[in-house]
Design a protein around this motif. Structure first.
Motif, PDB file in Angstrom:
ATOM      1  N   ARG A 117      78.709 -86.092  20.285  1.00 26.35           N
ATOM      2  CA  ARG A 117      77.603 -86.813  20.903  1.00 26.35           C
ATOM      3  C   ARG A 117      76.663 -87.361  19.830  1.00 26.35           C
ATOM      4  N   ASP A 118      76.387 -86.527  18.807  1.00 27.50           N
ATOM      5  CA  ASP A 118      75.384 -86.910  17.823  1.00 27.50           C
ATOM      6  C   ASP A 118      75.927 -87.846  16.759  1.00 27.50           C
ATOM      7  N   GLU A 119      77.249 -87.755  16.467  1.00 26.25           N
ATOM      8  CA  GLU A 119      77.786 -88.515  15.333  1.00 26.25           C
ATOM      9  C   GLU A 119      78.566 -89.756  15.729  1.00 26.25           C
ATOM     10  N   ALA A 120      79.291 -89.685  16.841  1.00 22.24           N
ATOM     11  CA  ALA A 120      80.188 -90.789  17.138  1.00 22.24           C
ATOM     12  C   ALA A 120      79.448 -91.994  17.704  1.00 22.24           C
ATOM     13  N   GLY A 121      78.247 -91.787  18.249  1.00 24.02           N
ATOM     14  CA  GLY A 121      77.472 -92.907  18.777  1.00 24.02           C
ATOM     15  C   GLY A 121      78.198 -93.635  19.896  1.00 24.02           C
ATOM     16  N   LEU A 122      78.945 -92.886  20.668  1.00 24.50           N
ATOM     17  CA  LEU A 122      79.796 -93.483  21.694  1.00 24.50           C
ATOM     18  C   LEU A 122      79.260 -93.046  23.052  1.00 24.50           C
ATOM     19  N   PRO A 123      79.093 -93.967  24.007  1.00 19.56           N
ATOM     20  CA  PRO A 123      78.672 -93.511  25.333  1.00 19.56           C
ATOM     21  C   PRO A 123      79.736 -92.602  25.952  1.00 19.56           C
ATOM     22  N   ILE A 124      79.291 -91.517  26.558  1.00 17.83           N
ATOM     23  CA  ILE A 124      80.231 -90.540  27.114  1.00 17.83           C
ATOM     24  C   ILE A 124      79.902 -90.309  28.588  1.00 17.83           C
ATOM     25  N   LEU A 125      80.935 -90.330  29.405  1.00 16.34           N
ATOM     26  CA  LEU A 125      80.794 -89.958  30.806  1.00 16.34           C
ATOM     27  C   LEU A 125      81.406 -88.569  30.940  1.00 16.34           C
ATOM     28  N   TYR A 126      80.557 -87.582  31.223  1.00 16.57           N
ATOM     29  CA  TYR A 126      80.997 -86.203  31.157  1.00 16.57           C
ATOM     30  C   TYR A 126      81.016 -85.596  32.556  1.00 16.57           C
ATOM     31  N   VAL A 127      82.210 -85.310  33.073  1.00 20.79           N
ATOM     32  CA  VAL A 127      82.350 -84.761  34.420  1.00 20.79           C
ATOM     33  C   VAL A 127      82.318 -83.243  34.337  1.00 20.79           C
ATOM     34  N   SER A 128      81.439 -82.608  35.099  1.00 19.28           N
ATOM     35  CA  SER A 128      81.345 -81.154  35.011  1.00 19.28           C
ATOM     36  C   SER A 128      80.716 -80.565  36.257  1.00 19.28           C
ATOM     37  N   HIS A 129      81.058 -79.306  36.525  1.00 19.59           N
ATOM     38  CA  HIS A 129      80.326 -78.593  37.576  1.00 19.59           C
ATOM     39  C   HIS A 129      79.575 -77.404  36.974  1.00 19.59           C
ATOM     40  N   SER A 130      79.482 -77.393  35.644  1.00 21.92           N
ATOM     41  CA  SER A 130      78.834 -76.268  34.985  1.00 21.92           C
ATOM     42  C   SER A 130      77.424 -76.645  34.514  1.00 21.92           C
ATOM     43  N   VAL A 131      76.432 -75.922  35.024  1.00 24.85           N
ATOM     44  CA  VAL A 131      75.047 -76.168  34.626  1.00 24.85           C
ATOM     45  C   VAL A 131      74.885 -75.968  33.120  1.00 24.85           C
ATOM     46  N   ALA A 132      75.522 -74.914  32.608  1.00 26.90           N
ATOM     47  CA  ALA A 132      75.359 -74.592  31.189  1.00 26.90           C
ATOM     48  C   ALA A 132      75.805 -75.760  30.317  1.00 26.90           C
ATOM     49  N   GLU A 133      76.985 -76.349  30.636  1.00 28.87           N
ATOM     50  CA  GLU A 133      77.482 -77.462  29.827  1.00 28.87           C
ATOM     51  C   GLU A 133      76.590 -78.685  29.961  1.00 28.87           C
TER      52      GLU A 133
END
Lengths: 348, 229
Positions: free
Chosen positions: A170-186
Motif C-alpha cells: 500500500r505504501d510503496e507501490a502507489g497502486l489503487p487497491i480494491l480490498y475485499v474483506s469481512h475482517s474488521v482487523a484487516e
C-alpha cells in the motif's frame, strides 16, 4: 479513479452497488454472502453484470453495449485461493503477465520471495503462495489491484506474516487497491476508505475509524466483528514496559513498541469489554474508561450495549441479557467499561 | 526374424502404422470435441455427445457397414474423395479411418474428463493477467489436461490395435494391404493347423498393448514430477 455501478440479480440476492474509489486502499467490507466478491469479479471482468457501468481512469470497461474482456482490463487480481499455475515454477508464474523481467527484482525484494523462484507452487507454504500471487499480479503492471480476502485461507500466524507485506504494498507501490474483506482487523489496519456492503447494497461509505466504531452498524458487522476503534497518541513509555496512549476517551496502557508522539489506532472487540456500574477495585485490568449507555440491542441470550465515551468516542460491548437486567442497565445509565484486551492495529 | 512369416510381419507393421496414423490424425479433433463438450453449452450438445459415443455402442459390423456405404467407392463421400485421389475402401487408409472412429469415443472421454477437472478459476486468473483465450488454452488448459490427453492417446492406440469388426467389414482382410494383426489372427484360426502361428501373433499383440500402457504410466509419472506434486 474507479467508478462502479453494478446491478446484478442472482438467486437469493439482488445486487445494486455503486461507489467510487480513488488512490489508496478501498475496502469492500461486509458479511460473507453480501455480494462483495461479485462486485470485485464484475470490476475484473470475470462476471458480466446485468446492467450498470464500470470505468477505470476514464476508460469504460463495461456498460450497455460495451464489454472489455478481462485480458484487456489491466486489473491485477489476487484471489482468496491464490490460483497459482501448478505446472509452472514460481518464476514462470510471476512473469506470466509481465512484458519483461525488468521489475522482477524490485517485486521479489518487496515481497521477500527471491529465494522461491525455482520452486513449484505446491511446495510453498500458504503465506508464500499468497505472496507469489501478489507478485504475479503486480508484475503485469496493473492500473488497479483487486484483492479478494487474500488472508482468509491463512492461519493467524501466516496472516501476521503477510500483513506487513500488504502494508508495504500500500505504501510503496502507489497502486489503487480494491480490498475485499469481512475482517474488521484487516480493514482497520489497511483501508483508507471503507465501502460497507450489506445484502447487496452499499450501506455506508467512510473512513475505517468512523465506520467501525459506529454503534448503528454493529449488528451488520457480524458476531465477532463488533467493537470499536479508538485513535490516540503515544505519550509515554513507562519503565515497566507499558506504553501510555492518550485517546479522547481516556488514557490506555498497553505493551507497544511505538515511538512517543506517534498516532496509533486501537481496536477493542465487543467480547473483550466488561461493564461495571461502579468503579471497579482490586481488578487486574488496567484500562477502565467511563461511559454512558446510548442504546441496547437484544440478540437472544446476548445483548449489544452501545457506549458513548468522552470525546465523541464510541464502543460496543457484548454481555449477556441476564447480566444486563441484574445490573439494571438502561439508556443513559453511567457505567465503567473494563477493556480486557486492546489491540494495536495501525500506526502511521 | 523367422518367428514370423513375411506376411505376419506385414500384418504387425500395418497394425502399428494404422493405429499410429489413426491416433495422431484424430487427436486434434479429439481435443477440440472434448473441449467443447466439457466447456461449451450449445444446442445440439447432447446430440454431438451421442454421435461421438455411437461407435462404442453400435455393433462394430454396423459401423463398418456404415463406413462402407459412406466412404466406399460408390458412397457419397467416398466417390467425392476419390476424385481428388483419396481412397479409403480396401486400402490401409480405410483401416486407419475405421480404427480412428472406433477409438474416438475413448479418446474424447479421457480428455474431456481431464479438462473438466481443471479449476476454471486458474484459467480466469490467467485471463486477468492479460492472456487471450487462445493463450489461456495453449498455456494453461492444454498443459493441465496433458495427463488426460496422454491417457486418451494411449487408450485410443490400444483400441485401434485391437480393432477388428469394423475394419474387416469396411476394408476386408487383404494380406499386405489391409490385413492387420487381429484380421491375421482370425484368418489363421480359420485355416487348419494355424493355431500355433496365431498364438505367436496373440503374443505380440499382448506385448504391444502392455508396452503402450507402460509408456503411458512412465509419461504420467514424469509429468506429475514436472508439475511438482
Amino acid at each position: 479513479m474507479l467508478q462502479v455501478e453494478v446491478h446484478h440479480r442472482f438467486p437469493g440476492l439482488a445486487l445494486d452497488i455503486s461507489f467510487e474509489a480513488a488512490g489508496g486502499v478501498t475496502a469492500l467490507f461486509g458479511r460473507s454472502g453480501a455480494g462483495k466478491t461479485t462486485v470485485a469479479n464484475a470490476v475484473a471482468g470475470l462476471v458480466r453484470p446485468d446492467s450498470g457501468q464500470i470505468a477505470l481512469n476514464g476508460r469504460i470497461l463495461s456498460a450497455p453495449g460495451i464489454w472489455t474482456p478481462p485480458y484487456r482490463r489491466r486489473i491485477g487480481y489476487v484471489f482468496q485461493n491464490t490460483r497459482l499455475f501448478p505446472h509452472m515454477s514460481v518464476r514462470k508464474n510471476l512473469l506470466y503477465g509481465a512484458a519483461d523481467d525488468r521489475h522482477l527484482p524490485r517485486v521479489m525484494d518487496m515481497l521477500g520471495i527471491d529465494h522461491l523462484l525455482a520452486r513449484h507452487p505446491q511446495s510453498l507454504s500458504g503465506g508464500e503462495q499468497q505472496r507469489v500471487a501478489i507478485g504475479r499480479a503486480l508484475l503485469m503492471n496493473p492500473e488497479l489491484l483487486i484483492m479478494d480476502e487474500p488472508l482468509s485461507a491463512l492461519d493467524p500466524a501466516r496472516k501476521a506474516e503477510i500483513l506487513p507485506w500488504l502494508e508495504r504494498l500500500r505504501d510503496e507501490a502507489g497502486l489503487p487497491i480494491l480490498y475485499v474483506s469481512h475482517s474488521v482487523a484487516e480493514v482497520a489496519r489497511l483501508a483508507d476508505r471503507v465501502v460497507l456492503i450489506d445484502a447487496g447494497r452499499v450501506a455506508r461509505i467512510g473512513t475505517p475509524d468512523l465506520l467501525l466504531s459506529d454503534p448503528a452498524l454493529a449488528p451488520r458487522l457480524g458476531p465477532r466483528e463488533a467493537g470499536g476503534v479508538l485513535t490516540g497518541q503515544v505519550t509515554e513509555h513507562a519503565d515497566d514496559g507499558l506504553t501510555a496512549i492518550e485517546t479522547p476517551a481516556g488514557t490506555l496502557h498497553l505493551a507497544a513498541d511505538v515511538a512517543v508522539g506517534r498516532t496509533v489506532r486501537l481496536r477493542i472487540s465487543a467480547e473483550d469489554i466488561v461493564l461495571s456500574t461502579r468503579y471497579p477495585q482490586g481488578l487486574s485490568a488496567l484500562n477502565i474508561l467511563p461511559a454512558q449507555i446510548d442504546a441496547l440491542h437484544t440478540e437472544g441470550a446476548q445483548m449489544l450495549v452501545h457506549l458513548r465515551l468522552k470525546g465523541e468516542a464510541a464502543l460496543v460491548a457484548r454481555i449477556t441479557t441476564r447480566s444486563a437486567s441484574a445490573m439494571g442497565l438502561a439508556e443513559n445509565v453511567r457505567v465503567f467499561a473494563i477493556l480486557k484486551s486492546v489491540a494495536l492495529i495501525h500506526h502511521s | 526374424m523367422d518367428i514370423f512369416t513375411a506376411e505376419e510381419w506385414q500384418a504387425i507393421f500395418l497394425s502399428l502404422r494404422v493405429s499410429a496414423v489413426a491416433t495422431i490424425a484424430s487427436l486434434p479433433l479429439g481435443i477440440f470435441i472434448a473441449y467443447i463438450l466439457a466447456r461449451c453449452r450449445f444446442p445440439g450438445r447432447d446430440l454431438l455427445n451421442a454421435i461421438v459415443h455411437l461407435p462404442l455402442i453400435l455393433p462394430p459390423v454396423v459401423t463398418g457397414y456404415l463406413l462402407l456405404i459412406t466412404f466406399g467407392r460408390r458412397g457419397p463421400v467416398g466417390s467425392a474423395l476419390a476424385e481428388i485421389g483419396i481412397v479409403f475402401s480396401f486400402n490401409w487408409t480405410g483401416a486407419a479411418l475405421a480404427a480412428a472412429i472406433m477409438a474416438f469415443p475413448l479418446m474424447v472421454r479421457a480428455i474431456r474428463l481431464s479438462i473438466e477437472m481443471i479449476d476454471q478459476g486458474i484459467e480466469a486468473a490467467a485471463s486477468t493477467l492479460g492472456a487471450s483465450p487462445l493463450r489461456v488454452f495453449a498455456t494453461i488448459t492444454l498443459p493441465l489436461a496433458l495427463p488426460g490427453i496422454i491417457a486418451g492417446t494411449i487408450l485410443a492406440f490400444a483400441k485401434a490395435m485391437g480393432e477388428f469388426g469394423a475394419t474387416i467389414t469396411f476394408v476386408s482382410s487383404i494380406p499386405g494391404v489391409t490385413q492387420t494383426v487381429p484380421s491375421a489372427i482370425y484368418a489363421l484360426l480359420q485355416a487348419p493347423g494355424g493355431e500355433a502361428r496365431a498364438l505367436r501373433l496373440v503374443g505380440i499383440s499382448v506385448m504391444i498393448s502392455m508396452g503402450a500402457i507402460l509408456v503411458s504410466e512412465i509419461l504420467a509419472r514424469r509429468l506429475a514430477r514436472r508439475m511438482g506434486s
